[in-house]
Design an enzyme around this catalytic site. Structure first.
Site, PDB file in Angstrom:
ATOM      1  N   GLU A 101      33.800  33.890  52.207  1.00 29.11           N
ATOM      2  CA  GLU A 101      34.633  32.993  51.400  1.00 29.11           C
ATOM      3  C   GLU A 101      34.411  33.256  49.917  1.00 29.11           C
ATOM      4  O   GLU A 101      33.320  33.660  49.498  1.00 29.11           O
ATOM      5  CB  GLU A 101      34.278  31.527  51.689  1.00 29.11           C
ATOM      6  CG  GLU A 101      35.153  30.870  52.747  1.00 29.11           C
ATOM      7  CD  GLU A 101      36.562  30.527  52.236  1.00 29.11           C
ATOM      8  OE1 GLU A 101      37.027  31.148  51.249  1.00 29.11           O
ATOM      9  OE2 GLU A 101      37.195  29.648  52.824  1.00 29.11           O
ATOM     10  N   ASP A 102      35.437  33.010  49.125  1.00 24.96           N
ATOM     11  CA  ASP A 102      35.283  33.102  47.679  1.00 24.96           C
ATOM     12  C   ASP A 102      34.635  31.830  47.128  1.00 24.96           C
ATOM     13  O   ASP A 102      33.734  31.887  46.311  1.00 24.96           O
ATOM     14  CB  ASP A 102      36.623  33.372  46.990  1.00 24.96           C
ATOM     15  CG  ASP A 102      37.714  32.415  47.432  1.00 24.96           C
ATOM     16  OD1 ASP A 102      37.573  31.756  48.479  1.00 24.96           O
ATOM     17  OD2 ASP A 102      38.739  32.319  46.728  1.00 24.96           O
ATOM     18  N   ASP A 105      34.754  24.378  47.984  1.00 24.15           N
ATOM     19  CA  ASP A 105      35.102  23.287  47.075  1.00 24.15           C
ATOM     20  C   ASP A 105      34.709  21.986  47.770  1.00 24.15           C
ATOM     21  O   ASP A 105      33.575  21.545  47.684  1.00 24.15           O
ATOM     22  CB  ASP A 105      36.610  23.375  46.803  1.00 24.15           C
ATOM     23  CG  ASP A 105      36.970  22.892  45.417  1.00 24.15           C
ATOM     24  OD1 ASP A 105      36.463  21.831  45.034  1.00 24.15           O
ATOM     25  OD2 ASP A 105      37.737  23.566  44.716  1.00 24.15           O
ATOM     26  N   PHE A 154      38.017  23.614  37.395  1.00 25.19           N
ATOM     27  CA  PHE A 154      38.948  24.583  37.954  1.00 25.19           C
ATOM     28  C   PHE A 154      38.690  25.958  37.339  1.00 25.19           C
ATOM     29  O   PHE A 154      38.658  26.107  36.112  1.00 25.19           O
ATOM     30  CB  PHE A 154      40.387  24.146  37.692  1.00 25.19           C
ATOM     31  CG  PHE A 154      41.384  25.022  38.384  1.00 25.19           C
ATOM     32  CD1 PHE A 154      41.570  24.924  39.755  1.00 25.19           C
ATOM     33  CD2 PHE A 154      42.120  25.958  37.669  1.00 25.19           C
ATOM     34  CE1 PHE A 154      42.476  25.758  40.405  1.00 25.19           C
ATOM     35  CE2 PHE A 154      43.027  26.781  38.303  1.00 25.19           C
ATOM     36  CZ  PHE A 154      43.204  26.684  39.668  1.00 25.19           C
ATOM     37  N   ARG A 167      44.098  36.297  40.175  1.00 26.33           N
ATOM     38  CA  ARG A 167      43.165  36.742  41.224  1.00 26.33           C
ATOM     39  C   ARG A 167      42.528  38.081  40.853  1.00 26.33           C
ATOM     40  O   ARG A 167      41.416  38.388  41.292  1.00 26.33           O
ATOM     41  CB  ARG A 167      43.902  36.919  42.553  1.00 26.33           C
ATOM     42  CG  ARG A 167      44.446  35.649  43.183  1.00 26.33           C
ATOM     43  CD  ARG A 167      44.937  35.945  44.583  1.00 26.33           C
ATOM     44  NE  ARG A 167      45.825  34.926  45.127  1.00 26.33           N
ATOM     45  CZ  ARG A 167      45.412  33.816  45.743  1.00 26.33           C
ATOM     46  NH1 ARG A 167      44.123  33.574  45.866  1.00 26.33           N
ATOM     47  NH2 ARG A 167      46.287  32.955  46.227  1.00 26.33           N
TER      48      ARG A 167
END
Ligand code: PRP
Length: 182
Positions: A101-102, A105, A154, A167
Site C-alpha cells: 500500500e502507498d 489513512d 493531505f 502521482r
C-alpha cells in the site's frame, strides 16, 4: 523537475528518503522471507510506485498481482464498505501474500482487504505501507512494514493523487492552498 513542482507548498518526504527507506524495508523483507517467495499484492492505483521500487529493491525473487478497490464514502462515513473493481488474476491459497500500500489513512480499506484475502487461505499475509497517518486511524490494522508516519494532512506524490494528478512526482508533498481553490 516537473511543471507540477510549482504546485507544491513543501516536501514532506523527499525522493532520497523514500528510496533509502524502500531499500531498508526491502533488506528486512529479504531476511524475513529468506525461505519463502512473497507474492506482492499491489492496491491500485496509489501503490504502483512502491510496488515498482520495492520489487526491484528486493534481492530475492517475488511475484506480483494487483487489485483495484473502491471505498464507498470512506471520507464521510466509517462504513468501510469496499467494492472490488479489479480482482486478483490467480488463486492465492498457500501463497505468502504481502499487501503493498502507498498509504494507510483511516485503515478501512486495508482492514476490509485483509479479511477478504485471508478468506482465500493464503499461507501467510502481511502488509507493507510506505506512509501511515496515525492520527487518522479509525480501525487498527496490523502492518508489519511501515515507511513513515506522517501528520494527518493531505499529501500528494509518489502514487498519491489530487484529482488523479501528481502521482508521478518522485516525492511526497503538500499542495499549495491555491491549487484547491482554483
Ligand atoms: C487510497 C490508498 C489506500 C486508501 C487508504 O486509495 O491508496 O488504498 O486510500 O485509505 P483508508 O486507510 O482511509 O482506507 P484511493 O481510494 O484514494 O485510490 P487510489 O489509490 O486509486 O488513489
Amino acid at each position: 523537475m516537473s511543471v507540477l513542482d510549482a504546485d507544491i507548498e513543501d516536501i514532506v518526504v523527499s525522493a532520497e528518503r523514500i528510496h533509502a527507506k524502500i531499500a531498508e524495508l526491502a533488506a528486512t523483507i529479504d531476511v524475513d522471507y529468506a525461505d519463502r517467495e512473497p507474492l506482492l499484492v499491489g492496491v491500485l492505483k496509489g501503490a504502483v510506485m512502491v510496488m515498482s521500487d520495492l520489487s526491484r529493491a528486493l534481492q530475492r525473487p517475488s511475484t506480483m498481482e494487483f487489485m483495484a478497490v473502491s471505498s464507498y464514502g470512506s471520507n464521510t462515513t466509517s462504513s468501510g464498505v469496499v467494492r472490488i473493481l479489479k480482482d486478483l488474476d490467480r488463486d492465492i491459497a498457500g501463497q505468502h501474500v504481502l499487501i503493498v500500500e502507498d498509504i494507510i489513512d483511516s485503515g478501512l480499506t486495508l482492514s476490509w482487504l485483509l479479511k477478504n484475502l485471508a478468506a482465500r487461505h493464503p499461507a501467510s499475509i502481511e502488509v507493507i505501507a510506505l506512509l501511515r497517518k496515525p492520527d487518522a486511524i479509525k480501525v487498527h490494522v496490523p502492518v508489519k512494514y511501515v515507511g513513515f508516519d506522517i501528520p494527518n494532512e493531505f499529501v500528494v506524490g509518489y502514487g498519491l493523487d489530487y484529482g488523479e494528478r501528481y502521482r508521478d512526482l518522485p516525492y511526497i508533498g503538500r499542495l499549495r492552498p491555491s491549487v484547491y481553490s482554483s
